[in-house]
Design a protein around this motif. Sequence first.
Motif, PDB file in Angstrom:
ATOM      1  N   LYS A 115     -38.094   5.513  18.213  1.00 22.15           N
ATOM      2  CA  LYS A 115     -38.356   5.226  16.235  1.00 22.15           C
ATOM      3  C   LYS A 115     -38.348   5.690  15.413  1.00 22.15           C
ATOM      4  CE  LYS A 115     -41.407   1.180  14.884  1.00 22.15           C
ATOM      5  NZ  LYS A 115     -41.967  -0.293  15.064  1.00 22.15           N
ATOM      6  N   SER A 116     -39.235   7.089  15.736  1.00 20.97           N
ATOM      7  CA  SER A 116     -39.730   7.771  14.342  1.00 20.97           C
ATOM      8  C   SER A 116     -38.888   9.417  14.125  1.00 20.97           C
ATOM      9  CB  SER A 116     -41.236   7.900  14.740  1.00 20.97           C
ATOM     10  OG  SER A 116     -41.614   8.891  15.543  1.00 20.97           O
ATOM     11  N   ASN A 117     -38.171   9.677  15.470  1.00 14.35           N
ATOM     12  CA  ASN A 117     -37.251  10.311  15.194  1.00 14.35           C
ATOM     13  C   ASN A 117     -35.632  10.518  15.251  1.00 14.35           C
ATOM     14  OD1 ASN A 117     -39.631  12.989  15.483  1.00 14.35           O
ATOM     15  ND2 ASN A 117     -39.877  11.370  16.849  1.00 14.35           N
ATOM     16  N   LEU A 118     -34.828   9.255  15.926  1.00  9.10           N
ATOM     17  CA  LEU A 118     -33.575   8.431  16.636  1.00  9.10           C
ATOM     18  C   LEU A 118     -32.939   7.506  15.356  1.00  9.10           C
ATOM     19  CD1 LEU A 118     -33.623   8.965  20.182  1.00  9.10           C
ATOM     20  CD2 LEU A 118     -33.516  11.426  18.911  1.00  9.10           C
ATOM     21  N   THR A 119     -31.727   8.074  15.560  1.00  8.42           N
ATOM     22  CA  THR A 119     -30.716   7.166  14.392  1.00  8.42           C
ATOM     23  C   THR A 119     -30.731   5.832  15.290  1.00  8.42           C
ATOM     24  OG1 THR A 119     -28.763   8.068  15.329  1.00  8.42           O
ATOM     25  CG2 THR A 119     -29.931   9.194  13.394  1.00  8.42           C
ATOM     26  N   ALA A 120     -30.702   4.754  14.870  1.00  8.43           N
ATOM     27  CA  ALA A 120     -30.445   3.699  15.173  1.00  8.43           C
ATOM     28  C   ALA A 120     -29.077   3.725  15.397  1.00  8.43           C
ATOM     29  CB  ALA A 120     -30.069   2.364  14.038  1.00  8.43           C
ATOM     30  N   THR A 121     -28.449   3.996  16.073  1.00  6.98           N
ATOM     31  CA  THR A 121     -26.852   4.880  16.537  1.00  6.98           C
ATOM     32  C   THR A 121     -27.338   5.133  17.999  1.00  6.98           C
ATOM     33  OG1 THR A 121     -27.011   6.454  15.941  1.00  6.98           O
ATOM     34  CG2 THR A 121     -25.495   4.968  14.773  1.00  6.98           C
ATOM     35  N   SER A 122     -28.304   5.464  18.418  1.00  6.34           N
ATOM     36  CA  SER A 122     -29.440   5.846  19.867  1.00  6.34           C
ATOM     37  C   SER A 122     -29.773   4.908  20.331  1.00  6.34           C
ATOM     38  CB  SER A 122     -30.437   7.138  19.905  1.00  6.34           C
ATOM     39  OG  SER A 122     -31.025   6.474  18.822  1.00  6.34           O
ATOM     40  N   ALA A 123     -29.892   3.532  20.014  1.00  3.52           N
ATOM     41  CA  ALA A 123     -31.320   2.307  20.485  1.00  3.52           C
ATOM     42  C   ALA A 123     -30.263   1.691  21.715  1.00  3.52           C
ATOM     43  CB  ALA A 123     -30.900   1.336  19.476  1.00  3.52           C
ATOM     44  N   HIS A 124     -29.045   1.934  21.848  1.00  5.37           N
ATOM     45  CA  HIS A 124     -28.482   1.291  23.005  1.00  5.37           C
ATOM     46  C   HIS A 124     -28.832   1.987  24.050  1.00  5.37           C
ATOM     47  CE1 HIS A 124     -26.450  -0.740  26.095  1.00  5.37           C
ATOM     48  NE2 HIS A 124     -25.262   0.516  25.766  1.00  5.37           N
ATOM     49  N   GLU A 125     -28.678   3.532  23.861  1.00  6.95           N
ATOM     50  CA  GLU A 125     -29.313   4.619  24.588  1.00  6.95           C
ATOM     51  C   GLU A 125     -30.629   4.386  24.919  1.00  6.95           C
ATOM     52  OE1 GLU A 125     -26.781   6.088  26.766  1.00  6.95           O
ATOM     53  OE2 GLU A 125     -25.852   5.431  25.791  1.00  6.95           O
ATOM     54  N   VAL A 126     -31.422   4.481  23.780  1.00  8.59           N
ATOM     55  CA  VAL A 126     -32.932   4.376  24.324  1.00  8.59           C
ATOM     56  C   VAL A 126     -33.368   3.525  25.293  1.00  8.59           C
ATOM     57  CG1 VAL A 126     -35.001   4.186  23.464  1.00  8.59           C
ATOM     58  CG2 VAL A 126     -33.544   5.867  22.302  1.00  8.59           C
ATOM     59  N   ALA A 127     -32.525   2.506  24.756  1.00  8.74           N
ATOM     60  CA  ALA A 127     -33.159   0.941  25.873  1.00  8.74           C
ATOM     61  C   ALA A 127     -32.153   1.075  27.069  1.00  8.74           C
ATOM     62  CB  ALA A 127     -31.710   0.064  25.103  1.00  8.74           C
ATOM     63  N   LYS A 128     -31.703   1.701  27.863  1.00  7.64           N
ATOM     64  CA  LYS A 128     -30.902   1.612  29.021  1.00  7.64           C
ATOM     65  C   LYS A 128     -32.290   2.718  29.644  1.00  7.64           C
ATOM     66  CE  LYS A 128     -26.583   3.128  28.884  1.00  7.64           C
ATOM     67  NZ  LYS A 128     -25.123   3.395  28.496  1.00  7.64           N
ATOM     68  N   ALA A 129     -32.109   4.431  28.736  1.00  7.41           N
ATOM     69  CA  ALA A 129     -33.014   4.592  29.449  1.00  7.41           C
ATOM     70  C   ALA A 129     -34.333   3.894  29.905  1.00  7.41           C
ATOM     71  CB  ALA A 129     -33.014   5.645  29.205  1.00  7.41           C
ATOM     72  N   ALA A 130     -34.812   3.590  28.289  1.00  7.52           N
ATOM     73  CA  ALA A 130     -36.673   2.674  28.986  1.00  7.52           C
ATOM     74  C   ALA A 130     -35.861   1.648  29.981  1.00  7.52           C
ATOM     75  CB  ALA A 130     -36.860   2.481  27.868  1.00  7.52           C
ATOM     76  N   ASP A 131     -35.285   0.831  29.675  1.00 10.08           N
ATOM     77  CA  ASP A 131     -35.128   0.293  31.377  1.00 10.08           C
ATOM     78  C   ASP A 131     -34.902   0.564  32.729  1.00 10.08           C
ATOM     79  OD1 ASP A 131     -34.452  -2.523  32.590  1.00 10.08           O
ATOM     80  OD2 ASP A 131     -32.496  -2.369  32.720  1.00 10.08           O
ATOM     81  N   GLU A 132     -34.221   1.714  32.565  1.00 11.24           N
ATOM     82  CA  GLU A 132     -34.464   2.522  34.005  1.00 11.24           C
ATOM     83  C   GLU A 132     -35.777   3.429  34.694  1.00 11.24           C
ATOM     84  OE1 GLU A 132     -32.512   4.703  37.105  1.00 11.24           O
ATOM     85  OE2 GLU A 132     -31.645   3.315  36.064  1.00 11.24           O
ATOM     86  N   VAL A 133     -36.485   3.497  33.366  1.00 11.61           N
ATOM     87  CA  VAL A 133     -37.671   4.546  33.743  1.00 11.61           C
ATOM     88  C   VAL A 133     -38.809   2.962  34.223  1.00 11.61           C
ATOM     89  CG1 VAL A 133     -40.032   5.534  33.004  1.00 11.61           C
ATOM     90  CG2 VAL A 133     -37.219   6.196  32.286  1.00 11.61           C
ATOM     91  N   GLU A 134     -39.031   1.974  33.466  1.00 12.76           N
ATOM     92  CA  GLU A 134     -39.292   0.391  34.042  1.00 12.76           C
ATOM     93  C   GLU A 134     -39.068   0.428  35.455  1.00 12.76           C
ATOM     94  OE1 GLU A 134     -38.381  -1.797  30.589  1.00 12.76           O
ATOM     95  OE2 GLU A 134     -40.750  -1.165  29.919  1.00 12.76           O
ATOM     96  N   PHE A 135     -37.983   0.229  35.336  1.00 15.79           N
ATOM     97  CA  PHE A 135     -36.778  -0.511  36.937  1.00 15.79           C
ATOM     98  C   PHE A 135     -38.075   0.645  38.082  1.00 15.79           C
ATOM     99  CE2 PHE A 135     -34.396   0.612  40.631  1.00 15.79           C
ATOM    100  CZ  PHE A 135     -34.074  -0.538  40.864  1.00 15.79           C
ATOM    101  N   ARG A 136     -37.780   2.052  37.626  1.00 15.77           N
ATOM    102  CA  ARG A 136     -38.623   3.314  38.709  1.00 15.77           C
ATOM    103  C   ARG A 136     -39.443   2.915  38.465  1.00 15.77           C
ATOM    104  NH1 ARG A 136     -35.708   7.376  39.543  1.00 15.77           N
ATOM    105  NH2 ARG A 136     -33.161   7.609  38.763  1.00 15.77           N
ATOM    106  N   ALA A 137     -40.258   2.460  37.910  1.00 12.50           N
ATOM    107  CA  ALA A 137     -42.589   2.660  38.008  1.00 12.50           C
ATOM    108  C   ALA A 137     -42.729   1.019  38.508  1.00 12.50           C
ATOM    109  CB  ALA A 137     -42.610   1.694  36.209  1.00 12.50           C
TER     110      ALA A 137
END
Length: 81
Positions: A38-60
Amino acid sequence: MKALLAKADALGANTFAPSLFVFFSDKSRADELRAYAKSNLTATSAHEVAKAADEVEFRAEFKPRLTTQLSKWIDNRPARK
């Protein structure tokens, strides 16, 4: 991180930071990634951020379930002679 991202092409800049997080298994890391993005990446990275966050939450969620199942399996195995 800014120096690394400055050397990356557009695709690399959008995927590099999220790719660092995908092997974590603690939900707080997903929150950390979202806050960083939110504070360091552009909006175009939102899809990749969402995928990675989803993967982390799945693993958790998966890790304690798998640990419980493996412990039960180990405890219930017949003793070897």
